[in-house]
Design an enzyme around this catalytic site. Structure first.
Site, PDB file in Angstrom:
ATOM      1  N   TYR A 109     -22.692  45.103 -39.162  1.00  0.00           N
ATOM      2  CA  TYR A 109     -21.327  45.241 -38.644  1.00  0.00           C
ATOM      3  C   TYR A 109     -20.938  46.709 -38.713  1.00  0.00           C
ATOM      4  O   TYR A 109     -21.205  47.394 -39.707  1.00  0.00           O
ATOM      5  CB  TYR A 109     -20.333  44.416 -39.472  1.00  0.00           C
ATOM      6  N   GLU A 196     -15.274  48.188 -32.240  1.00  0.00           N
ATOM      7  CA  GLU A 196     -15.986  47.271 -33.127  1.00  0.00           C
ATOM      8  C   GLU A 196     -17.302  46.852 -32.488  1.00  0.00           C
ATOM      9  O   GLU A 196     -17.326  46.418 -31.335  1.00  0.00           O
ATOM     10  CB  GLU A 196     -15.135  46.039 -33.421  1.00  0.00           C
TER      11      GLU A 196
END
Length: 386
Positions: A109, A196
C-alpha cells in the site's frame, strides 16, 4: 474532485509511474477488442466507479479467455455495484477498464495525502496491500509507516529507505525513491489532495507496478487545471451536488431528514452538530455563502426539497455581509413558488434581523420562528415528532 482508475493511471504514467496496460470500454464489444489489441492470454475487467471495495463487491474479474472478457463486461456494464463506500443504493457502472493481468509476487500500500496537523504532505505505506488501510491501522499499526515530506527538501533518501524497509524490499530502494519522486511531483503539479496506490505490486519479474490508482484533487485549485476539470464524470456525483455547484452553493447530501440552509461553513457545521445533539439528523450540508441573494436562496430551497427524505427545514442565518431582510424575502418567494409543505423553522440574527423577522411575520406563511440556535434545533426536532 475524484477521477476514475483508468484516468488516474494515465495521469500517473505521464509523470513516470509504471502502470499496467489497459483501456476503458463502454460496451462488451469494445472490451473484447481492447483485450485482443493488448494481446496476452489473461486480462482483468474492472468496473469504473468512484468507490473503493470493488473487488470484494464483484467489480473486478480475472478473465482467461475472450469469451470471459465479453461475459464479465456484459454483466458489469449497466449493473448497480454496491460496495462498502457506495451505500446500499450502489453505483451504476457505465464503463469497465480492461487491463493485462500481472504476475504478482507481493502487494503493498502506498499513498500521499495532506496531513492537516503538520501542514505537510505525508507518505503512508504498508506491507499489507490490497486491503483496507483502515483495517490495517486498527489491527496491525506496526505494519504502517507515516512520513512527512518537508516542502523545503522534498523526497529524500531516508523516505525511500524507510518505505523499502516496511515493505521488506530493501533491494528496491532505488526504484521506490524514483516512484516517490514521481508521485510527489504529480501531487504538487496537479494540486492533489490524495494519491493512493492500492495495491502497489512487485511482479514476479521484479518490477514495481501501480495495479490500482485513486486520485482526488483540491476543488479550490481546479481553476488552474482545465485538463483535469475535463476528467470530471458528472454521473459519479450526486445530481443535487452538481446542480448546487452551478449556482455557487456548497451542498453535500446526507442521510438525515432535517434540511439545513445556512450561511457560512462553520455555522453550517455547528447547525448540523446541534441538530444531532437534540436527537435529529441533518439531511444535508448547505452553505449559501455570505453574499447570497434572493435567487440563490430560492435555488437552495429547490435543491433541499428535491430530497424526498427531507421532513423539515431549518434556516439558520447570521447576517453579516448577508442581510436578514434579503434572506426573509428569499424565503417567502421560495415558499410561495414551491408550496413548501414541511415544517419551516427560521432563526435570523445579525444585520437587519428585526426587519427580517417582521417580513416573515407579516408574510402569512406558517413559519416557526426561533431566536437562538439551540431553540431552532429543538423546534426542528420537535416538528418532526408532530
Amino acid at each position: 474532485m475524484n477521477i476514475h482508475e483508468y484516468q488516474a493511471k494515465k495521469l500517473l504514467s505521464a509523470f513516470g509511474v509504471a502502470v499496467g496496460q489497459g483501456e476503458p470500454a463502454e460496451t462488451a464489444d469494445e472490451a473484447v477488442q481492447i483485450a485482443q489489441d493488448l494481446k496476452g492470454s489473461v486480462w482483468v475487467v474492472k468496473a469504473q466507479i468512484h468507490a473503493g471495495g470493488r473487488g470484494k463487491a464483484g467489480g473486478v474479474k480475472l478473465c482467461k479467455s475472450l469469451d470471459e472478457v465479453r461475459s464479465y463486461a456484459t454483466s458489469l456494464i449497466g449493473s448497480n455495484l454496491v460496495t462498502q463506500q457506495t451505500g446500499p443504493k450502489g453505483q451504476l457502472v457505465r464503463k469497465v477498464y480492461v487491463e493485462c493481468a500481472s504476475s504478482i509476487a507481493k502487494e503493498f500500500y502506498l499513498s500521499l495525502v495532506l496531513n492537516r496537523n503538520t501542514n505537510k504532505v505525508c507518505i503512508i505505506a504498508s506491507r499489507e496491500g490490497g486491503t483496507d488501510i483502515e483495517e490495517v491501522a486498527e489491527s496491525h499499526p506496526d505494519k504502517i509507516v507515516n512520513l512527512s515530506i518537508s516542502p523545503a527538501t522534498g523526497i529524500q533518501g531516508y523516505h525511500a529507505r524507510r518505505v523499502a524497509s516496511i515493505y521488506g524490499a530493501l533491494e528496491k530502494t532505488a526504484e521506490i525513491y524514483q516512484m516517490l519522486q514521481s508521485l510527489y511531483e504529480a501531487y504538487l503539479d496537479c494540486d492533489c489532495s490524495l494519491i493512493e496506490i492500492n495495491p502497489l505490486v512487485l511482479t514476479e519479474e521484479g518490477n514495481l507496478l501501480a495495479l490500482d490508482a485513486k486520485i482526488s484533487f483540491d476543488d479550490n485549485a481546479l481553476y488552474r487545471h482545465e485538463s483535469i476539470q475535463a476528467l470530471n464524470d458528472p454521473f459519479e456525483e450526486e445530481p443535487a451536488e452538481t446542480e448546487a455547484k452551478r449556482h455557487d452553493l456548497s451542498y453535500v447530501k446526507l442521510d438525515g431528514n432535517i434540511g439545513c440552509l445556512v450561511n457560512g461553513a462553520g455555522l453550517a457545521m455547528a447547525t448540523m452538530d446541534i441538530i444531532q445533539h437534540y436527537g435529529g439528523a441533518p439531511a444535508n450540508f448547505l452553505d449559501v455563502g455570505g453574499g447570497a441573494d434572493k435567487e440563490r436562496v430560492c435555488k437552495a430551497f429547490q435543491i433541499i426539497l428535491k430530497d424526498s427524505g427531507v421532513k423539515a427545514i431549518l434556516v439558520n442565518i447570521f447576517g453579516g455581509i448577508m442581510r436578514c431582510d434579503i434572506i426573509a424575502q428569499g424565503i417567502i418567494e421560495a415558499a410561495k413558488e414551491m408550496q413548501i409543505n414541511v415544517p419551516l423553522i427560521v432563526r435570523l440574527q445579525g444585520t437587519n434581523n428585526e426587519l427580517g423577522k417582521k417580513i416573515l411575520n407579516e408574510s402569512g406563511l406558517n413559519i416557526i420562528a426561533a431566536d437562538d440556535l439551540d431553540e431552532a434545533a429543538q423546534k426542528a426536532v420537535a416538528a418532526l415528532k408532530g
